[in-house]
Design an enzyme around this catalytic site. Structure first.
Site, PDB file in Angstrom:
ATOM      1  N   SER A 196       0.860  -1.183   0.000  1.00 35.64           N
ATOM      2  CA  SER A 196       0.000   0.000   0.000  1.00 35.64           C
ATOM      3  C   SER A 196       0.902   1.241   0.000  1.00 35.64           C
ATOM      4  O   SER A 196       1.728   1.403   0.893  1.00 35.64           O
ATOM      5  CB  SER A 196      -0.868  -0.043   1.260  1.00 35.64           C
ATOM      6  OG  SER A 196      -1.662   1.107   1.328  1.00 35.64           O
ATOM      7  N   CYS A 204      -7.682   2.134  12.578  1.00 34.53           N
ATOM      8  CA  CYS A 204      -9.131   1.942  12.625  1.00 34.53           C
ATOM      9  C   CYS A 204      -9.608   1.607  14.028  1.00 34.53           C
ATOM     10  O   CYS A 204     -10.780   1.726  14.341  1.00 34.53           O
ATOM     11  CB  CYS A 204      -9.546   0.862  11.626  1.00 34.53           C
ATOM     12  SG  CYS A 204      -8.327  -0.411  11.411  1.00 34.53           S
TER      13      CYS A 204
END
Ligand code: PLP
Length: 374
Positions: A199, A326
């Site tokens: 990523s 998160c």
């Protein structure tokens, strides 16, 4: 107030050269890479040069690099297609994986009734290789999914060794390398790994773009249906500016790898030393010899400080986290720490401090002083 960013495992600042590259591509190379006219051919050339450059840094073939929108998508695609198309009947993974793997595996278990086994975790947060070997003695068609560097505690998996074990037992091997690509050398010719994912925003590139390495002739099928982009494996017009930015970011990461690694490692040692002075009874969660940019610490503070510690630091302009991004907004204990901390220790404040080459000793001093006032 000077703001201090020590949450580089969540995401990183984009390098200025990457922004420059992306701006150029946005302004000049706006053709659709699937079009056959000169604008399209131009965009296609940016795309393929980016693919080649990324492949070169990982010692892979360009056709083995498939662009995706993020690491989560790449993980979902590989795991799902392994079950649906490669007829994998069992996934062996661990409870300390990122939710992008854990929740995908649970969904596949529910949808396809596959067998899921979790490898034991050692008290230092590492994978128990003996247990893995034991699990792999079953005959069932298996995929092993184990991450390279853990995003919460920085423990490192020996990709070389696990690759050999998987090969010996005829198991496919997928590794979530989101935290390690761009931060350590990975040689895909030498490693026996079938799939890895990355990523860009973790290595000073843009958000919303990543890639999967899919070894030649893997048989993987697409997750999305539509156009023929990415050799039919990932439909959807490629985000050329994002991909060019990712390639630039990876190129710069590897060009500066040794010096930045030394610099960041020194900052991490300095941080540990300062914590030893100010909080002599603090402890490191996971293996103290973990990855050079991540330190997860259990602070000798009372339980009632747990919920407000991030808020308190944030008020002082300091960004760290309690787990993955998160989860860090919730006061729920980390699923990773829960695997090896006692229930008592789990209630106490743990912090993940993750460093980049943009940090300084002064940043560390400010953090440690701020912790003293909590
Ligand atoms: N896997 C790991 C280990 C991560 O740290 C992250 C980042 O949050 C992801 C997967 C998800 O990556 P992305 O944000 O690109 O979806």
């Amino acid at each position: 107030m000077k703001k201090i960013y020590l949450d580089n495992a969540s995401t990183t600042a984009i390098r200025p050269e990457v922004i420059q590259e992306m701006t150029k591509v946005l302004a000049e190379d706006y053709g659709n890479p699937s079009s056959t006219h000169s604008f399209g051919r131009n965009a296609k050339s940016v795309l393929e040069l980016s693919r080649k450059s990324i492949a070169k840094h990982l010692n892979a073939a360009a056709q083995e690099i498939i662009f995706t929108s993020c690491g989560t998508e790449a993980n979902n695609w590989i795991l799902r297609s392994a079950v649906k198309d490669l007829k994998v009947k069992r996934i062996v993974t661990s409870k300390i994986e990122h939710h992008a793997v854990l929740y995908t595996v649970l969904a596949l278990q529910e949808e396809y009734g596959i067998q899921v086994d979790y490898v034991a975790i050692k008290p230092n947060g590492e994978i128990d290789t003996t247990d893995l070997v034991e699990l792999l003695s079953q005959e069932t068609k298996t995929l092993v999914s184990l991450m390279h560097v853990n995003n919460e505690i920085g423990t490192i998996l020996n990709l070389d060794r696990i690759g050999i074990i998987c090969k010996q037992h005829n198991a496919l091997f997928h590794s979530d390398t989101v935290q390690s690509v761009g931060k350590t050398e990975i040689d895909l010719q030498k490693l026996s790994v079938d799939f890895i994912v990355a990523s860009a925003h973790k290595f000073h590139g843009p958000k919303g773009v990543g890639f999967a390495f899919v070894r030649k002739n893997s048989g993987l099928q697409p997750l999305f249906f539509g156009g023929e982009q990415e050799k039919g494996l990932r439909a959807g017009t490629e985000a050329v500016h994002q991909i060019a930015g990712m390639a630039k970011a990876l190129e710069l990461s590897y060009a500066n790898l040794e010096s930045e690694k030394i610099y960041i490692s020194e900052l991490k040692s300095y941080l540990i030393h300062q914590l030893e002075i100010e909080f002599p009874t603090f402890s490191i969660n996971g293996n103290p010899e973990g990855f050079y940019n991540i330190l997860n610490v259990l602070l000798p503070l009372s339980e009632d400080k747990t919920a407000m510690i991030l808020f308190h630091l944030d008020m002082k302009g300091i960004a760290v986290s309690r787990g993955s991004a998160c989860q860090s907004g919730s006061i729920k204990a980390s699923h990773v720490l829960a695997e090896f901390l006692s229930s008592e220790d789990l209630k106490k404040p743990s912090l993940r401090i993750s460093i980049s080459h943009y940090n300084t000793k002064e940043d560390i001093d400010v953090l440690v002083q701020a912790l003293k006032t909590i």
